[in-house]
Design an enzyme around this catalytic site. Sequence first.
Site, short mmCIF file in Angstrom:
data_model
loop_
_atom_site.label_atom_id
_atom_site.label_comp_id
_atom_site.label_asym_id
_atom_site.label_seq_id
_atom_site.Cartn_x
_atom_site.Cartn_y
_atom_site.Cartn_z
CG ASP A 279 -1.83 -1.16 1.29
OD1 ASP A 279 -1.98 -1.83 0.27
OD2 ASP A 279 -2.40 -1.41 2.36
CG HIS B 22 -5.01 2.22 -0.69
ND1 HIS B 22 -4.27 1.06 -0.66
CD2 HIS B 22 -5.83 2.17 0.39
CE1 HIS B 22 -4.64 0.33 0.38
NE2 HIS B 22 -5.58 0.99 1.04
CG HIS C 161 -4.64 -4.34 -1.81
ND1 HIS C 161 -5.39 -3.20 -1.71
CD2 HIS C 161 -4.55 -4.82 -0.56
CE1 HIS C 161 -5.72 -2.98 -0.46
NE2 HIS C 161 -5.22 -3.95 0.28
#
Length: 357
Positions: free
Chosen positions: A16, A233, A255
């Site tokens: 992330d 993000h 993700h």
Amino acid sequence: MFMADIAGVRVLYTGDYSREEDCHLCAAEIPQFSPDICIIESTYGVQLHQPRNVREKRFTDVIHSTISQGDCVLIPAFALGCTQELLLILDEYWSNHLELHNIPIYYASPLAKRCMAVYQTYINSMNERIRNQFENSNPFDFKHISPLKSIENFNDVGPSVVMASPSGLQSGLSRQLFEIWCSDKKNAFVIPGYVVEGTLAKTIINESKEVTLMNGLTAPLNMQVHYISFSAHADFAQTSTIVKELMPHHIILVHGETNEMGRLKQKLITQFAYRNTKIISPKNCQSVEMYFNSEKMAKTIGRLAEKTPEVGETVSGLLVKKAFTYQIMELDDLHAFSQLSTEDYYCLQWCLWCIEA
């Protein structure tokens, strides 16, 4: 971000990440070397974030407007990252507005409270803004914010701001307060980050008119709902920038939800059609196999490395392989530069001669 070199193949795993500096953390740094494989998050797909100053103003404006009318604001948030940033924003905003000093701000997350000690300790890991503030006082020692253990300890009288976990309203104090406040159209519900599919928070974002309570009954959703993302993000602009700067040969998208990941894949393929970049968006638990042909290089060490060989000259020695590295050395240097050892063996050969008369 993490870069691993495996047998000469560079693999970058972004995790992330955000290339934008926020209130307390530095922006993610781009590696010096281009990877062969880039495993990159695709949480926001092709979406674009608003400029940070715009988001912060929207956030504080909504909260100030709501509490000025004597009402309450609920902010569901994760225990880490986003929570600490929003608390910094609120504490600074309260410090600059004397008329708000009598209005309480709470954060209700046992994990966030325990993690606060880490933030208060490792100031040197924060950005320059936080390090400069630390010269006067620790910015994570909030002046206008208090922890809240449970709903039994909460005096729900008058305006207040409560930041509580979990962010998806699955259970816990965020869900309890939501069920108490959701029917009042004067209250505000501010969603500050990414919302997972299948959660109540996602249902609310989709403009539902009513919600199902934990007791199974339904209630009208009248409170004001605001989505102001402070998620750590990357958006599409950041993703495309890092791909353009690093130019990896292979990209693996992870993700992300299937639809967002698919849109991101197609847009990257279109944007970088001039390059022979392979983009993969595997499903959960799906194996990805890649094959690389690379030259193997062996380094001379020890006495063999004392003299630079001429072009075309043959170098003779013992080739030692360890993991993915190769070294050439003289036999006498084997013990000094490796954990290997040598032994001498002598073989006696018996010969039988047969003499015929």
